[in-house]
Design an enzyme around this catalytic site. Structure first.
Site, PDB file in Angstrom:
ATOM      1  N   HIS A   1      15.322  78.257  69.819  1.00  0.00           N
ATOM      2  CA  HIS A   1      15.913  79.125  68.806  1.00  0.00           C
ATOM      3  C   HIS A   1      15.405  80.545  68.946  1.00  0.00           C
ATOM      4  CE1 HIS A   1      16.150  75.081  67.119  1.00  0.00           C
ATOM      5  NE2 HIS A   1      17.257  75.476  66.575  1.00  0.00           N
TER       6      HIS A   1
ATOM      7  N   HIS B   1      23.335  76.411  71.089  1.00  0.00           N
ATOM      8  CA  HIS B   1      22.697  75.535  72.081  1.00  0.00           C
ATOM      9  C   HIS B   1      23.725  74.919  73.026  1.00  0.00           C
ATOM     10  CE1 HIS B   1      19.303  75.887  69.459  1.00  0.00           C
ATOM     11  NE2 HIS B   1      19.888  75.221  68.482  1.00  0.00           N
TER      12      HIS B   1
END
Ligand SMILES: Nc1ncnc2c1ncn2[C@@H]1O[C@H](COP(=O)(O)OP(=O)(O)O)[C@@H](O)[C@H]1O
Ligand SMILES: Nc1ncnc2c1ncn2[C@@H]1O[C@H](COP(=O)(O)OP(=O)(O)O)[C@@H](O)[C@H]1O
Ligand SMILES: [Mg+2]
Ligand SMILES: [Mg+2]
Ligand SMILES: [Mg+2]
Ligand SMILES: [Mg+2]
Lengths: 210, 327, 327, 210
Positions: B215, B56
């Site tokens: 994700h 991320h």
């Protein structure tokens, strides 16, 4: 049981997990984030390295060590859950040099309870508990009935299999698949598959005449 | 899978080494267990620790520094870090004023941080961020995810902690910012987890995933590709439906790219979202546009809105000096 | 083609509107002809103007602000801007100290800026940036391209101009920085020009393009995918072969993502490149890692090295306040 | 010639460019950056809008206006080159109310010279000049010889076609294809294709009995 059985079980589970890579992996890609297989494999690898260290320990301490090691190795959702399972088993078997089947079943149940409370989850939420809870109940019943080992193992593996498949039709309320709502229906829960594979592998090592 | 990688297993370590080497005055890293912390600690303040799966970036390690986090605990790609990382980070950055964990609401992050919190012997509290309105909230489920709004919580609580606020004040502010923040995203492509080596989901050339997380997990529904204005309407309808801001309310508008969408398109989204917000009588007075909470190389973006008041505005504007956010 | 877009024809205008709305204190935009300028002008300094085709964001408009550019002229995607844009920008930002054009060396950019320079009635000069060592230099050809090293030129000349240097001094410094700078890139995927609607080139799942530019044009050669360390070796061999730095030389190392490569991989590249430079006895004392000179959503990255001395180091470190670069 | 011919030529070129979209576009994707077709189309569109404004002007002024408009419209490498061409033509025809063929050919040659000096390029560099230079030479020769219009048009179109094809085997030393080295061989230069299409379209409008 002896710690040697734990070591054999670790080896069997590692082999079985690797053999089921593509299915486990694709399940978590379908309704998760694709890392479940890697997480579990990482856990297996570290346990393989731990064999020498746990060999001299009594089963309770061995489980405790396994739990603590997995806790700092796996990560993700499955890490704390699986670790809690082993830590609780270790506590349950503390001071017992060679646990019998009933003691083992009680420890297994304590492990499952630990998962339930750590994950705030229960039956029917499309998680590994959908395999572990029924398997734990059956294990306790069969152990108390003094069922012969091959039969016990066969029945547990079948129970795990059946309940793993049953997660396919559920929507998830816990874990990552819960974000998907209805879209999770039609896919087996990856954690349940892993538990089924592990349980079947352990049962296989035990069924064989020791 | 084409990525810049030597061995998949050493990727995280090499990337963190590169981060620290690029910001030697700002950051330090420890391995075994892994965490990133400010190079200069020492200030007598509540320690803010965040963390989560990697993939991320710049979240969270890129937000370690003055005015924001004290440490970040990166897990493997898309895998929550383990409690020993949080404990080591806490030992390194706790100044005695207590530790505040800022955690994105996922089963894995929640449990790993909670176990760390249980083991930690010093005072601590946790803010759970759950800004993603694509997921329905409920106490019977894992609930809403934490996504790009996490940055807003980390920035504002970071500013407050820097001013010397107590642990309880920081915790309360974090919960307040979280409640004032809502996000939703859309993806055009999947991402590829390095260890998996192939895209997490397949998607057609004219399909988009609405309500995705960060994700590579599929979203709430798949739809036909649509114009940017229509996407913005879909996302803002859900966001404003959740936040229910009064007319005239001042807002922070954060357009977050997931990694594979050009900045040009993110600015275009910002224009579309700003126009829509103004049309609703709202006042987007602060903006942040860029790739901040990414999902590897996924193409797509999310919108985040935070309702502002004078305190939150001042905390947002307060100086920050991190690898990825600086003013 | 999946992009955040309403109408392809209005994309640039909408994106520039979004940029300005996200940075209202910093930037202003004019259309017809199009340019982006600092909101606050006025300082008695040489005016720095850059520009080029769009699709490389944040280059150049993201570098307009104190310590860097005074204005940027964005063309259509991958298409050089037209001379009327440069003339309008110059009229807006020239303070009487003259105008320095910073131009990436392409046939189109060179000619359009040159026509503007010819028409401009006030004092002006041009720095042509040609840092891409993937292309052989020659006076008989268009020569080397300007790529990610342009940022370094804009930053350092920007700092010098801010200090009140003359047009001649700024021009000389720009040429000096350009000569001290070399870059080379590699791509994993093509990009899709919005108006074309499909990828500029096809590439197999295990192939990479070595020596690419920033317009989705194919590179010098196609190769099989290779480990990050090997890619870094290929790029740095060419870069160091060109710059021929003495042992112990201080360097700036800029790892630039083309748009579609995660930050994690860029940091990994930074680690690999830093290790290699140190092994050669060089001293990478400054770093910049991120998506700065992009090629829409192309996956890939370039390495840029600038040889530093005390003056260049100080100019790099000097404060800068733009949308994309700030310290 | 009259300005009306220019307007008809603009219309014909626009139609021909659109009809050749996919080929022009794919050539610039192969050895350029994929924008050449869009650049040229943008130029055509703006000229279509300019028709009313140039209609009352003498040809020289019309060309000058076309050049200035294109200069602020096309951009890229082709923009300044094509604009310089028209601006130079306009200058060459200044004050001539109705240029004859020889005057037109001289203006065309002046336009080509302007491209050469603006682009610092010449024959054999794999650019639009590889079409424009030979066409200009032939045009001057045929105009001076007083060749009949249909023959002149046919020959010019053929010359453009032949030379456009010949760029296929060249490496580029100017423009974006120069970055590709040997890899540019085997691909026709997009600017040459555009010029060939435009020349052929203009020739077609003239060949028809007026
Ligand atoms: N709250 C929970 N209780 C029990 N099991 C859970 C819970 N949340 C997730 N799981 C199990 O964890 C599995 C996912 O593990 P993993 O992929 O390793 O972690 P993550 O979801 O964080 O990526 C799920 O398939 C599910 O069986
Ligand atoms: N120096 C030059 N002289 C003449 N023609 C050139 C030159 N550079 C480029 N060209 C022509 O321009 C064409 C490309 O135009 P275009 O794609 O519109 O611009 P860009 O290359 O800037 O993207 C090439 O095919 C070539 O014919
Ligand atoms: Mg997972
Ligand atoms: Mg995970
Ligand atoms: Mg171009
Ligand atoms: Mg082109």
């Amino acid at each position: 049981m002896k710690t040697q059985h734990i070591i054999e079980a670790v080896e069997a589970v590692q082999a079985a997990i690797l053999a089921n890579e593509s299915q486990i992996e694709s399940l978590d890609r379908a309704i998760g984030d694709g890392d479940h297989f890697i997480n579990v494999r990482r856990g297996c690898e570290v346990l393989m390295g731990l064999r020498g260290e746990i060999a001299p320990l009594p089963p309770g301490e061995a489980f405790g060590k396994i739990g603590m090691k997995l806790l700092s190795t796996i990560g993700g959702a499955s890490g704390p859950l699986i670790s809690s399972f082993f830590i609780a088993m270790g506590k349950s078997l503390a001071g017992i040099a060679e646990p019998d089947r009933v003691q083992f079943a009680a420890a297994f149940a304590a492990g499952v309870e630990a998962i339930k409370s750590r994950g705030k989850a229960d039956l029917g939420e499309k998680t590994m508990l959908d395999v572990l809870i029924p398997v734990s109940r059956l294990l306790q019943r069969l152990a108390e009935q003094g069922a012969p080992l091959p039969a016990l193992c066969g029945q547990l593996a079948a129970e795990a299999h059946r309940n793993m498949l049953a997660t396919r039709d559920m929507t998830a309320t816990k874990g990552r698949a819960s974000f998907l709502g209805e879209r999770a229906i039609g896919h087996i829960d990856p954690g349940s598959k892993t538990c089924e594979v592990a349980i079947a592998a352990v049962c296989d090592t035990l069924k064989e005449p020791a | 899978m084409k990525k810049f990688v030597n061995e998949v297993d050493s990727m995280l370590r090499e990337a963190l080494s590169g981060l620290i080497e690029a910001h030697p005055q700002l950051l330090r890293v420890e391995f075994e267990p892994t965490f990133v912390a400010r190079r200069e600690g020492g200030a007598n303040k509540v320690a803010l620790i965040s963390g989560g799966g990697s993939g991320h970036e710049p979240l969270h390690a890129g937000f370690v520094g003055r005015g924001m986090l004290d440490a970040a605990c990166p897990g493997q790609v898309f895998t929550s870090p383990t409690p020993d990382q949080m404990l080591a980070a806490a030992a390194a950055v706790d100044t005695g004023r207590g530790v505040l964990f800022i955690v994105k609401n996922y089963a894995g992050d929640g449990m790993n941080f909670q176990m760390a919190a249980e083991m930690l012997e010093t005072g601590n509290a946790t803010v759970l961020v759950n800004d993603d309105v694509a997921v329905e909230n409920s106490t019977h489920t894992t609930g809403r995810r934490g996504v790009a709004g996490t940055l807003v919580v980390e920035k504002m609580v970071g500013a407050l902690a820097e001013q010397g606020a107590t642990l309880a004040e920081c915790k309360a502010l974090g919960d307040r910012v979280n409640a004032a923040t809502a996000s939703m995203g859309v993806a055009f492509t999947s991402c590829t987890v390095p260890a998996a080596g192939r895209p997490t989901f397949d998607i057609g050339p004219d399909e988009i995933e609405i309500g995705v997380g960060i994700h590579g997990e599929p979203g709430r529904r798949r739809a036909a590709h649509m114009p940017a204005d229509e996407i913005v309407r879909t996302l803002l309808d859900a966001i404003l439906g959740d936040l229910k801001p009064q007319a005239g309310r001042q807002l922070l508008l954060h357009v977050n790219g997931f990694g594979g969408t050009p900045l040009m398109e993110l600015y275009l989204l910002h224009h579309a979202a700003g126009r829509r917000l103004k049309a609703e009588g709202l006042a987007p007075v602060r903006s942040l546009v860029g790739n901040y909470t990414t999902s590897l190389e996924m193409a797509g973006a999310s919108l985040t809105v935070t309702l502002l008041d004078d305190e939150l505005l001042a905390l947002w504007d307060a100086p920050v000096h991190t690898a990825a956010l600086r003013w």
